[in-house]
Scaffold this motif. Structure first.
Motif, PDB file in Angstrom:
ATOM      1  N   ILE A   1       0.842  -1.201   0.000  1.00  0.00           N
ATOM      2  CA  ILE A   1       0.000   0.000   0.000  1.00  0.00           C
ATOM      3  C   ILE A   1       0.881   1.257   0.000  1.00  0.00           C
ATOM      4  CG2 ILE A   1      -1.927  -1.150   1.171  1.00  0.00           C
ATOM      5  CD1 ILE A   1      -0.972   0.103   3.800  1.00  0.00           C
ATOM      6  N   LYS A   2       0.248   2.406  -0.011  1.00  0.00           N
ATOM      7  CA  LYS A   2       0.893   3.729   0.116  1.00  0.00           C
ATOM      8  C   LYS A   2       1.846   4.030  -1.045  1.00  0.00           C
ATOM      9  CE  LYS A   2       0.573   4.182   5.095  1.00  0.00           C
ATOM     10  NZ  LYS A   2       1.187   3.537   6.232  1.00  0.00           N
ATOM     11  N   PHE A   3       1.265   4.235  -2.203  1.00  0.00           N
ATOM     12  CA  PHE A   3       2.067   4.519  -3.387  1.00  0.00           C
ATOM     13  C   PHE A   3       3.002   5.706  -3.175  1.00  0.00           C
ATOM     14  CE2 PHE A   3       3.358   5.384  -7.616  1.00  0.00           C
ATOM     15  CZ  PHE A   3       3.170   4.211  -8.323  1.00  0.00           C
ATOM     16  N   GLU A   4       2.487   6.729  -2.501  1.00  0.00           N
ATOM     17  CA  GLU A   4       3.280   7.959  -2.368  1.00  0.00           C
ATOM     18  C   GLU A   4       4.633   7.703  -1.688  1.00  0.00           C
ATOM     19  OE1 GLU A   4       0.398   7.343  -0.894  1.00  0.00           O
ATOM     20  OE2 GLU A   4       0.335   8.097   1.164  1.00  0.00           O
TER      21      GLU A   4
ATOM     22  N   GLY B   1      -1.327  -5.475  -5.121  1.00  0.00           N
ATOM     23  CA  GLY B   1      -1.801  -4.817  -3.908  1.00  0.00           C
ATOM     24  C   GLY B   1      -2.484  -3.507  -4.240  1.00  0.00           C
ATOM     25  N   ALA B   2      -2.626  -2.669  -3.220  1.00  0.00           N
ATOM     26  CA  ALA B   2      -3.299  -1.391  -3.437  1.00  0.00           C
ATOM     27  C   ALA B   2      -2.468  -0.464  -4.329  1.00  0.00           C
ATOM     28  CB  ALA B   2      -3.593  -0.718  -2.097  1.00  0.00           C
ATOM     29  N   LEU B   3      -1.161  -0.738  -4.451  1.00  0.00           N
ATOM     30  CA  LEU B   3      -0.319   0.097  -5.325  1.00  0.00           C
ATOM     31  C   LEU B   3      -0.850   0.081  -6.757  1.00  0.00           C
ATOM     32  CD1 LEU B   3       3.268  -1.017  -4.219  1.00  0.00           C
ATOM     33  CD2 LEU B   3       1.969   0.966  -3.426  1.00  0.00           C
ATOM     34  N   ALA B   4      -1.336  -1.095  -7.173  1.00  0.00           N
ATOM     35  CA  ALA B   4      -1.853  -1.212  -8.535  1.00  0.00           C
ATOM     36  C   ALA B   4      -3.097  -0.344  -8.722  1.00  0.00           C
ATOM     37  CB  ALA B   4      -2.162  -2.673  -8.852  1.00  0.00           C
ATOM     38  N   ASN B   5      -3.908  -0.227  -7.665  1.00  0.00           N
ATOM     39  CA  ASN B   5      -5.139   0.565  -7.778  1.00  0.00           C
ATOM     40  C   ASN B   5      -4.837   2.007  -8.202  1.00  0.00           C
ATOM     41  OD1 ASN B   5      -6.162  -1.753  -6.664  1.00  0.00           O
ATOM     42  ND2 ASN B   5      -6.605  -0.860  -4.658  1.00  0.00           N
TER      43      ASN B   5
ATOM     44  N   SER C   1     -12.037   0.782  -4.673  1.00  0.00           N
ATOM     45  CA  SER C   1     -10.746   0.233  -4.248  1.00  0.00           C
ATOM     46  C   SER C   1      -9.934   1.229  -3.428  1.00  0.00           C
ATOM     47  CB  SER C   1      -9.919  -0.172  -5.485  1.00  0.00           C
ATOM     48  OG  SER C   1     -10.620  -1.124  -6.256  1.00  0.00           O
ATOM     49  N   LEU C   2      -9.143   0.693  -2.513  1.00  0.00           N
ATOM     50  CA  LEU C   2      -8.275   1.507  -1.662  1.00  0.00           C
ATOM     51  C   LEU C   2      -7.247   2.268  -2.507  1.00  0.00           C
ATOM     52  CD1 LEU C   2      -7.272   2.130   1.291  1.00  0.00           C
ATOM     53  CD2 LEU C   2      -5.704   0.191   1.000  1.00  0.00           C
ATOM     54  N   LEU C   3      -7.156   3.580  -2.257  1.00  0.00           N
ATOM     55  CA  LEU C   3      -6.213   4.422  -3.013  1.00  0.00           C
ATOM     56  C   LEU C   3      -5.292   5.171  -2.064  1.00  0.00           C
ATOM     57  CD1 LEU C   3      -8.690   6.082  -5.566  1.00  0.00           C
ATOM     58  CD2 LEU C   3      -7.035   4.274  -6.083  1.00  0.00           C
TER      59      LEU C   3
ATOM     60  N   ASP D   1      -3.208   8.758  -0.972  1.00  0.00           N
ATOM     61  CA  ASP D   1      -3.695  10.140  -0.840  1.00  0.00           C
ATOM     62  C   ASP D   1      -3.315  11.000  -2.034  1.00  0.00           C
ATOM     63  OD1 ASP D   1      -4.620   9.378   1.611  1.00  0.00           O
ATOM     64  OD2 ASP D   1      -2.804  10.012   2.669  1.00  0.00           O
ATOM     65  N   THR D   2      -2.181  10.652  -2.673  1.00  0.00           N
ATOM     66  CA  THR D   2      -1.718  11.513  -3.766  1.00  0.00           C
ATOM     67  C   THR D   2      -1.678  10.725  -5.078  1.00  0.00           C
ATOM     68  OG1 THR D   2       0.495  10.966  -3.004  1.00  0.00           O
ATOM     69  CG2 THR D   2      -0.318  13.140  -2.422  1.00  0.00           C
ATOM     70  N   PRO D   3      -1.936  11.394  -6.189  1.00  0.00           N
ATOM     71  CA  PRO D   3      -1.947  10.678  -7.469  1.00  0.00           C
ATOM     72  C   PRO D   3      -0.545  10.236  -7.903  1.00  0.00           C
ATOM     73  CG  PRO D   3      -2.440  13.019  -7.792  1.00  0.00           C
ATOM     74  CD  PRO D   3      -2.298  12.812  -6.332  1.00  0.00           C
ATOM     75  N   VAL D   4      -0.520   9.243  -8.780  1.00  0.00           N
ATOM     76  CA  VAL D   4       0.740   8.709  -9.302  1.00  0.00           C
ATOM     77  C   VAL D   4       1.327   9.699 -10.309  1.00  0.00           C
ATOM     78  CG1 VAL D   4       1.717   6.819 -10.680  1.00  0.00           C
ATOM     79  CG2 VAL D   4      -0.110   6.357  -9.029  1.00  0.00           C
ATOM     80  N   PRO D   5       2.621  10.033 -10.185  1.00  0.00           N
ATOM     81  CA  PRO D   5       3.225  10.938 -11.169  1.00  0.00           C
ATOM     82  C   PRO D   5       3.063  10.397 -12.598  1.00  0.00           C
ATOM     83  CG  PRO D   5       4.745  10.520  -9.348  1.00  0.00           C
ATOM     84  CD  PRO D   5       3.572   9.621  -9.141  1.00  0.00           C
ATOM     85  N   GLU D   6       2.806  11.308 -13.519  1.00  0.00           N
ATOM     86  CA  GLU D   6       2.494  10.979 -14.907  1.00  0.00           C
ATOM     87  C   GLU D   6       3.561  10.098 -15.579  1.00  0.00           C
ATOM     88  OE1 GLU D   6       0.231  11.116 -17.135  1.00  0.00           O
ATOM     89  OE2 GLU D   6       1.598  10.815 -18.860  1.00  0.00           O
TER      90      GLU D   6
END
Ligand code: 3PG
Ligand code: MG
Length: 363
Positions: A174-177, A197-201, A214-216, A218-223
């Motif tokens: 989890i926690k992409f950021e 995992g939630a990273l894929a979401n 789905s669990l996301l 807080d911040t969007p994935v850099p382009e």
């Protein structure tokens, strides 16, 4: 470059040796559920005994008691298991995190701990990302050395930063950021990065695909990351319906608003397992589904194939290690890191606070 000194080169005869270990192990009904971290420390203890150490004092933490004494987090329950696993005599210090100064990295606490011994050995690779008194403080006051397993962890993870052509990285959790720098780096080093995992979401959302509830992060994935075609996300998934026990598998593009992704789907597991079986090397940290809630199929399919095909691999994180350990793997091929967060941070930064502290330790 300053090097860390190995316990192999430490003169410990007749000395009191403080060994920081990571015995932060899962416990249920007072019983240790995984011996991985304990077993990982034993060769260093045996070496110290063989070299004639007068006394071995183990320093460790258990859980997050937050600077207070919590009876359920006493070290005694782990100590009992360690004594079953080794004959090397040792003393076990009480949970370091009962003292608030441990996590505050307070020098007065580091000095007190240092006063218990003449030499310090860090055999707690899994805690090396924590700038705590027992990790980065004690080396200011005592000649300090890396334990055998600590050294092996650093070596194996250093090698994972120069993977062979065509190698695969598998990252879950989890926690992409918090994983942006790592994923960027891995995309530069590995042929493909398989994301579960939630990273894929987060990437599913960033690519404009439906994600339901789905669990996301807080911040969007850099382009630049989201658009990288070598960053793979699942095509199919297991969906759970909010507020019910209903589950189904389906294509991610067909997820309904009231559903959320809880694991990668069977088609994706199969395809990714096949990729793993053909890779020259695999680096893997983090489960593909909500492992602690029992959504383990995707992770288990990949783990079984990794073990079956005998691909050289470095694997870490508690759930991933547990999944791989279910199958009888060849330790010559698969290295299971004791670290979760420490492994990820080492891969991202190429070093850790504990390593830097050992480099400049007192002589
Ligand atoms: C771990 O289990 O990740 C290490 O023991 C560190 O524990 P922490 O995450 O509570 O700092
Ligand atoms: Mg942790």
């Amino acid at each position: 470059m300053q090097e860390i000194r190995s316990v192999k080169d430490a003169d410990v005869a007749g000395k009191r040796v403080l060994v920081r270990v990571d015995f932060n192990v899962p416990i249920q009904d007072g019983k240790v559920q995984s011996d991985l971290r304990i077993l990982a420390a034993l060769q260093t203890l045996e070496l110290l005994q063989k070299k004639g150490a007068a006394k071995i004092i183990l320093l460790a933490h258990l859980g997050r008691p937050d600077g207070k004494v919590v009876d359920g987090l006493r070290m005694a329950q782990v100590e009992a298991r360690v004594r079953e696993l080794t004959k090397v005599p040792f003393e076990m210090h009480e949970n370091l995190r009962f003292d608030p100064r441990e996590e505050q990295n307070d020098d007065s606490f580091a000095k007190e701990l240092a006063g218990l011994g003449n030499i310090f050995v860090n055999e707690a690779f899994a805690d090396s990302h924590r700038a705590h008194a027992s990790i980065v403080g004690i080396p200011k006051f005592l000649p300090s050395f890396a334990g055998l397993r600590f050294e092996e962890e650093v070596l194996r993870l250093t090698l994972a930063l120069t993977p062979p052509h065509g190698a695969l990285a598998v990252i879950g959790g989890i926690k992409f950021e918090t994983k942006v720098p790592l994923i960027k780096k891995l995309l530069g080093l590995y042929a493909e990065v398989l994301l579960g995992g939630a990273l894929a979401n987060d990437v599913i959302k960033a690519r404009g695909l439906p994600f339901g509830g789905s669990l996301l992060s807080d911040t969007p994935v850099p382009e630049d990351i989201a658009s990288d075609e070598r960053l793979l996300i699942p095509d199919d998934a297991i969906f759970a319906e909010t507020g019910s026990n209903a589950e189904r598998s389906g294509r991610v593009v067909d997820i309904r608003a009231e559903e959320s992704i809880i694991d990668i789907g069977p088609a994706t597991s199969k395809r990714w397992a096949e990729k793993i079986s053909k890779a020259p090397f695999v680096l893997w940290n983090g489960p593909m589904g909500i492992y602690e809630q029992g959504y383990r199929d995707g992770t288990d399919v990949l783990a079984e194939e990794l073990v079956r095909s005998g691909i050289p691999a470095v694997v870490g994180g508690g759930d991933t290690a547990a999944a791989v350990s279910k199958f009888s793997f060849n330790p010559e091929k698969v290295f299971i890191s004791t670290g979760g967060g420490a492994m990820l941070q080492f891969l991202a930064d190429g070093t850790l606070p504990a390593i830097e502290a050992l480099k400049v330790s007192a002589k």
